[in-house]
Structures are given as structure tokens and as C-alpha cells.
Design a protein around this motif. Structure first.
Motif, PDB file in Angstrom:
ATOM      1  N   ILE A 177       3.578  12.735  -2.909  1.00  0.00           N
ATOM      2  CA  ILE A 177       1.847  13.840  -3.183  1.00  0.00           C
ATOM      3  C   ILE A 177       0.770  12.752  -2.745  1.00  0.00           C
ATOM      4  N   SER A 178      -0.265  13.401  -2.091  1.00  0.00           N
ATOM      5  CA  SER A 178      -1.053  12.596  -1.271  1.00  0.00           C
ATOM      6  C   SER A 178      -3.176  13.123  -1.191  1.00  0.00           C
ATOM      7  N   SER A 179      -3.159  13.801  -2.623  1.00  0.00           N
ATOM      8  CA  SER A 179      -4.443  13.563  -3.181  1.00  0.00           C
ATOM      9  C   SER A 179      -4.436  14.145  -4.814  1.00  0.00           C
ATOM     10  N   ASP A 228      -5.512  10.766   0.071  1.00  0.00           N
ATOM     11  CA  ASP A 228      -6.894  11.238   0.035  1.00  0.00           C
ATOM     12  C   ASP A 228      -7.807  10.677   0.164  1.00  0.00           C
ATOM     13  N   ALA A 229      -8.393   9.595   1.573  1.00  0.00           N
ATOM     14  CA  ALA A 229      -9.418   8.896   0.854  1.00  0.00           C
ATOM     15  C   ALA A 229     -11.374   9.629  -0.131  1.00  0.00           C
ATOM     16  N   ARG A 230     -11.256  11.147   0.642  1.00  0.00           N
ATOM     17  CA  ARG A 230     -12.315  12.117   0.405  1.00  0.00           C
ATOM     18  C   ARG A 230     -11.903  11.916  -1.816  1.00  0.00           C
ATOM     19  N   MET A 231     -11.223  12.540  -1.484  1.00  0.00           N
ATOM     20  CA  MET A 231     -10.588  12.591  -3.407  1.00  0.00           C
ATOM     21  C   MET A 231     -10.191  11.037  -3.784  1.00  0.00           C
ATOM     22  N   GLU A 264     -12.038   4.059   6.561  1.00  0.00           N
ATOM     23  CA  GLU A 264     -12.696   6.019   6.556  1.00  0.00           C
ATOM     24  C   GLU A 264     -12.871   5.851   4.920  1.00  0.00           C
ATOM     25  N   LEU A 265     -12.265   5.318   4.286  1.00  0.00           N
ATOM     26  CA  LEU A 265     -12.435   4.586   2.660  1.00  0.00           C
ATOM     27  C   LEU A 265     -13.200   3.783   2.811  1.00  0.00           C
ATOM     28  N   ILE A 270     -19.762   3.317   1.407  1.00  0.00           N
ATOM     29  CA  ILE A 270     -21.121   3.332   1.037  1.00  0.00           C
ATOM     30  C   ILE A 270     -21.750   4.162   1.766  1.00  0.00           C
ATOM     31  N   GLU A 271     -21.597   5.604   1.782  1.00  0.00           N
ATOM     32  CA  GLU A 271     -22.189   7.194   1.875  1.00  0.00           C
ATOM     33  C   GLU A 271     -22.205   7.390   0.639  1.00  0.00           C
TER      34      GLU A 271
END
Length: 459
Positions: A177-179, A228-231, A264-265, A270-271
Motif C-alpha cells: 500500500i502507498s497511503s 503519499d507525502a500529503r497523507m 516534496e515531504l 514547511i507549509e
């Protein structure tokens, strides 16, 4: 009423500090999303007793009991390694006595010694490596009566007694799995945050390297999967805002194996609104000063280098991808940026001589304000190059010997001389049998967070 699943963290090892059972939380979160008709209950042996475990099983009608074995022993050194198999046997005896539910083993400890542990503990099933999707499929298969043995990386015993793992079918390597969603257990988070000053999280799984002794490819596979960097950042924000967790340790086998993903992460961190600090395991190469500066801006405060040796000859023998020049360079980058850094070493491993030890001790004076965490000897794991070497040299007669901790120690050195020679360098060497630091204990009691080994750099 929902059917009920039990997830059990068997780990009781707390040195140098208790580690949050991350695998259980990932499993719990995954099953809650993908099997919403099931209720998942968790049990942690770092917080509870064997009697409490028996009551936990008796008080619920479980459909399945999953037990995660994080470690097989305390991984200290050749002289006093403490195997955990007796504790795991006790857990299995309690489980068999207090529930008729099928028992499934998993976790890093199982994945390194699958057949040995299966034969010792005799579960109904076990899962090799990453467990979320496979455990979900097993629950469904047992519920609807379909054949579970087609599930990728599932282990079982055939009617005739033969041990089997499904790793050769068409689906091999496809069940990742990725997320993964991560929601930590509130009571657990409070305990581990208070006791260890950090929580752990993953950003990627798998290790592509081929070090002669390493078990990580057995645990997570060789294929690197970036989550997933967003997750990941969403998970971190939840930990920060809902539970006040402000220090995290990324448990990737090696953090700096995918520069584009890490960029990306870092930028997403930072954001984000979460003001966290973090640390991770790094290889001492494959990073620029700009990479480290970006990571620092995202919260990086602690770098733990898996350096293994400060001798080029030993690094070559260990099949490492870097040399002492890389180690110096990466240490210099951290020093200039004010990032705390430590080096984890193996002394007395395969091919070690007094000359290579002298090289390591001499070079230890060249790496700035750091701290060294050495292990004496190399833990031998099945299915590694070191295991084959140990067999050829008669260190073990069979891989089955590894059910008890076995350490490879070079015959070319006298291990009794290692600690005095290290201490003579004047550098901060922290051996596994050193007494706990009263400074770190005091800081932890005062609520100081993070690893705290930076306070050991001064002698």
C-alpha cells in the motif's frame, strides 16, 4: 453487533526508551477504513500484564487475534543478548487458553525468522513483511470460507506438517500500500510521549541496499515505496493538533534514499501548520548541504548515521555504498548547520582486525562534535550474506541455530580491548552496557522531548 478483531503488541523491551507500536496503529487504521463492519481492539504489553491479556481475551468474542512481534532479542552484543522467545511462548499459551480464535503472527521479529518462529510458536497463520492488506484479505477469507493460502506473503502449515509461505505466485510484491492512514491510540500516545519524548512514523518502506548483515530487506522488501507525502503530513498534523506531539522520528530503514520525495515531504512540512521537530536514520552519503538545510527548515534536528565503520576496508567488506570521505563530508554539513548527529558503528564484525579498529578509532577524532553508539559483533540473521559466511566458517551449524541470538565476532581481535581503546580516543563512546545517563533521565523527567543523546557529546 460488529465482529471483533484483536491486535496485540507483544513488545516489552524499553531500552533506551519504550517505542510506540507503530505497526499496530497502521493495522488498526487500515482495518477501520477497509473493514468498517469490524470492531478493532488493541492490547500493548508495554502498558499491560499477562493477567490483563487473559482478561482481555476472555472479555471479548474475537474473530481473529493478530500478534505483532517487533523484536526477537534486545540486539545488544555477543555477551548478553537477551532473546524474547520465552515471553512470546507465554503470550501464545495465554492466547490458546483464553480464546478459540485463530492466531496470526506478524511484525519485524517474525519477518526476520519466519520459519523458526512459526515452528516455535505454532500460530494458525502468519504474515511476512507489510501486513495491512494481507491481514484484511485473511479476515475476509476466513469469514467467507475462501482459500486464504492465495494471499501474498501468508505463512501457514499444511495438513502434512510442512511450513509454507506464498511468495512465488503471480501476485508477489503487488500487495503493498502507498497511503496508510495513521490514527494513534490516545492512551498509548500519552504514555509513549511522556516516557520516550517522541512518537514514530514512516515516510517510505523498503531498502535497496545489500549490506552483508542487514535484515531490513527481509522486513520491508528491497523495493522502495514512498508513502503519499500529503497523507504523511496529514498524519503528522493530526498528531500535533489532537495530541500535542511535537517531536517525531521517521522509522524508514534509511531516510535519504529518495531525494525527490524527501524534497516534496520537507516542503509540505514547511507549509503545514504543525510546528514539529524530527529525526531519522540516514546513510552518510547521497546528500548535499542544501538537502540538509531544507530538511532542517522542515524541522530536522537529529541525524542518526548508520555508519557501521570508520575504516574503508571494513566498509568495503560490509558492502556499504560510502567511504570515510563521505562520512567526513556529511558530518561537516551537519556541524555547519547546527544539526545534532550521531554515528552508529559495528566493532569486531566480519573481517575486522586490530588495524581496521585502529583506523576507526583514529578517524573518530575527525568528525566534530558527535557521539558514537558502537555494537560489538554482528548479529547473524537468516538469508543474509553474513549467515552464509557464518555457515562456511562454522560459527553456526545450521540457520536453525539462530532461534537463539548468535553474533559474528572476528577472530582477529580481542574483544576485551575494544572499549578501552575506544575510550582512549577521548571521544564520547556510548556502549550498550554503559549505565543509563543520569543527565538524560533528569531531562526526561523535566519534560524534555526528543532522543536527548546530544547531551552525551561532551566528556
Amino acid at each position: 453487533m460488529k465482529k471483533c478483531i484483536a491486535l496485540v503488541s507483544a513488545n516489552m523491551h524499553q531500552a533506551p526508551y519504550p517505542v510506540y507500536p507503530l505497526g499496530i496503529s497502521y493495522l488498526h487504521s487500515y482495518l477501520s477504513v477497509h473493514l468498517p463492519d469490524r470492531q478493532v481492539k488493541v492490547f500493548d504489553f508495554n502498558l499491560e500484564t499477562c493477567d490483563a491479556f487473559a482478561a482481555f481475551l476472555e472479555g471479548n468474542d474475537f474473530e481473529l487475534v493478530g500478534i505483532s512481534l517487533r523484536n526477537f532479542d534486545d540486539s545488544t552484543h555477543a555477551y548478553d543478548a537477551n532473546p524474547f522467545i520465552a515471553h512470546y511462548r507465554q503470550i501464545m499459551r495465554i492466547a490458546r487458553a483464553h480464546t478459540p480464535a485463530p492466531i496470526v503472527l506478524g511484525g519485524a521479529g517474525f519477518s526476520v525468522f519466519p520459519e523458526l518462529i512459526f515452528n516455535e510458536l505454532n500460530p494458525d497463520y502468519a504474515i511476512l513483511g507489510e501486513g495491512e492488506a494481507a491481514l484484511k484479505e485473511l479476515i475476509v477469507a476466513l469469514s467467507d470460507g475462501s482459500d486464504p493460502t492465495v494471499i501474498d506473503r501468508l505463512a501457514w502449515r499444511e495438513a502434512g506438517g510442512a511450513f509454507r509461505i506464498n511468495v512465488s505466485g503471480k501476485r508477489r510484491g503487488k500487495n503493498y500500500i502507498s497511503s496508510p492512514v495513521l490514527h494513534v491510540e490516545s492512551d498509548w500516545a500519552e504514555y509513549y510521549w511522556r516516557s520516550s519524548g517522541m512518537l514514530n512514523i514512516q515516510t517510505k518502506r523498503g531498502c535497496p541496499y545489500n549490506c552483508i548483515f542487514c535484515s531490513y530487506p527481509l522486513i520491508d522488501g528491497r523495493s522502495v515505496r514512498t508513502l503519499d507525502a500529503r497523507m504523511v503530513v496529514a498524519n503528522i498534523e493530526e498528531l500535533y493538533f489532537s495530541k500535542g506531539i511535537s517531536y517525531l522520528f521517521f522509522t524508514d530503514s534509511i531516510f535519504n534514499i529518495h531525494r525527490e520525495y524527501n524534497e516534496e515531504l520537507a516542503r509540505r512540512l514547511i507549509e503545514s501548520r504543525a510546528e514539529i521537530h524530527w529525526g531519522a536514520y540516514f546513510a552518510p552519503h547521497n546528500m548535499t548541504a542544501d538537502d540538509l538545510k531544507l530538511y532542517q527548515q522542515s524541522g530536522l534536528t537529529h541525524v542518526e548515521f548508520g555508519t557501521d565503520s570508520l575504516s574503508d576496508r571494513q566498509l568495503e567488506r560490509y558492502n556499504k555504498q560510502f567511504r570515510i570521505s563521505d562520512i567526513r563530508e556529511q558530518s561537516m554539513y551537519c556541524s555547519r548547520l547546527g544539526i545534532f548527529y550521531a554515528h552508529f558503528l559495528i566493532l569486531g564484525g566480519y573481517g575486522e582486525t586490530d588495524e581496521t579498529l585502529d583506523e576507526t578509532f583514529a578517524h573518530s577524532r575527525e568528525l566534530g562534535l558527535t557521539v558514537y553508539f558502537p555494537y560489538i559483533g554482528m548479529r547473524v540473521y537468516p538469508h543474509t550474506q553474513l549467515c552464509d559466511m557464518a555457515l562456511r566458517e562454522g560459527v553456526i551449524a545450521s540457520p536453525d541455530d539462530l532461534i537463539h541470538p548468535v553474533y559474528y565476532l572476528s577472530k582477529e581481535i580481542d574483544p576485551a580491548t575494544i572499549q578501552p581503546r575506544a575510550k582512549a580516543t577521548g571521544q564520547p563512546w556510548i556502549f550498550t552496557d554503559d549505565a543509563p545517563s543520569p543527565v538524560m533521565e533528569q531531562l526526561r523527567r523535566r519534560g524534555k522531548k526528543g532522543p536527548l543523546w546530544e547531551f552525551l557529546r561532551y566528556r
